[in-house]
Design an enzyme around this catalytic site. Sequence first.
Site, short mmCIF file in Angstrom:
data_model
loop_
_atom_site.label_atom_id
_atom_site.label_comp_id
_atom_site.label_asym_id
_atom_site.label_seq_id
_atom_site.Cartn_x
_atom_site.Cartn_y
_atom_site.Cartn_z
N HIS A 56 15.11 42.62 68.24
CA HIS A 56 16.09 42.90 69.28
C HIS A 56 15.39 43.61 70.44
CE1 HIS A 56 19.92 42.83 66.56
NE2 HIS A 56 19.12 41.79 66.34
N GLU A 58 16.05 46.33 72.02
CA GLU A 58 15.85 47.76 71.82
C GLU A 58 14.68 48.05 70.89
OE1 GLU A 58 20.46 47.25 71.60
OE2 GLU A 58 18.68 46.01 71.29
N CYS A 86 23.42 47.46 68.24
CA CYS A 86 23.93 47.12 66.91
C CYS A 86 23.59 48.26 65.95
CB CYS A 86 23.31 45.81 66.43
SG CYS A 86 21.57 45.97 65.94
N CYS A 89 19.74 48.84 65.61
CA CYS A 89 19.13 49.45 66.79
C CYS A 89 19.61 50.88 66.97
CB CYS A 89 19.43 48.60 68.02
SG CYS A 89 18.61 46.99 67.96
#
Length: 154
Positions: A56, A58, A86, A89
């Site tokens: 992801h 992040e 999410c 993260c």
Amino acid sequence: MEDTSDDVRFMRMALKQAELAGEAGEVPVGAVIVKDGQVIGRAHNQVELLKDATAHAEMIAITQAAAAVGDWRLTDTVLYVTKEPCPMCAGAIVLSRIPRVVWGATDPQRGGAVSLFRILQNQDLNHRAEHVAGVLEDECRDIIRRFFKARRST
């Protein structure tokens, strides 16, 4: 929504990363991490490219920022991301000690920061991060909506 000119400026950088993700066929989420006014991490989703569920925006930006400062503790930084983190993260944000997170679009279905789960402010964890939601919210939401609308039409 608290909104500073720096928040808008850095969120625009995160949006550019989200655009790169969308162009690559990734869910268009972008992130930048800033320390002392300087970008030390910048990334977009790369799940499909890397065949890695943890890739992801992040997570990649956190890795870059940690390398830039030479420490896994990212105190005195701000994470800008186009969508509410999410749960994975949000957990990484807490573990890396990022004190402030700014995002554009809140994710009521999958958000790990404040929506579905409240990881950033969980009193049982050893670190909490303040957050600002809704910076350039319309642009951040629209890029994701356009992406999924195009996906459904093919």
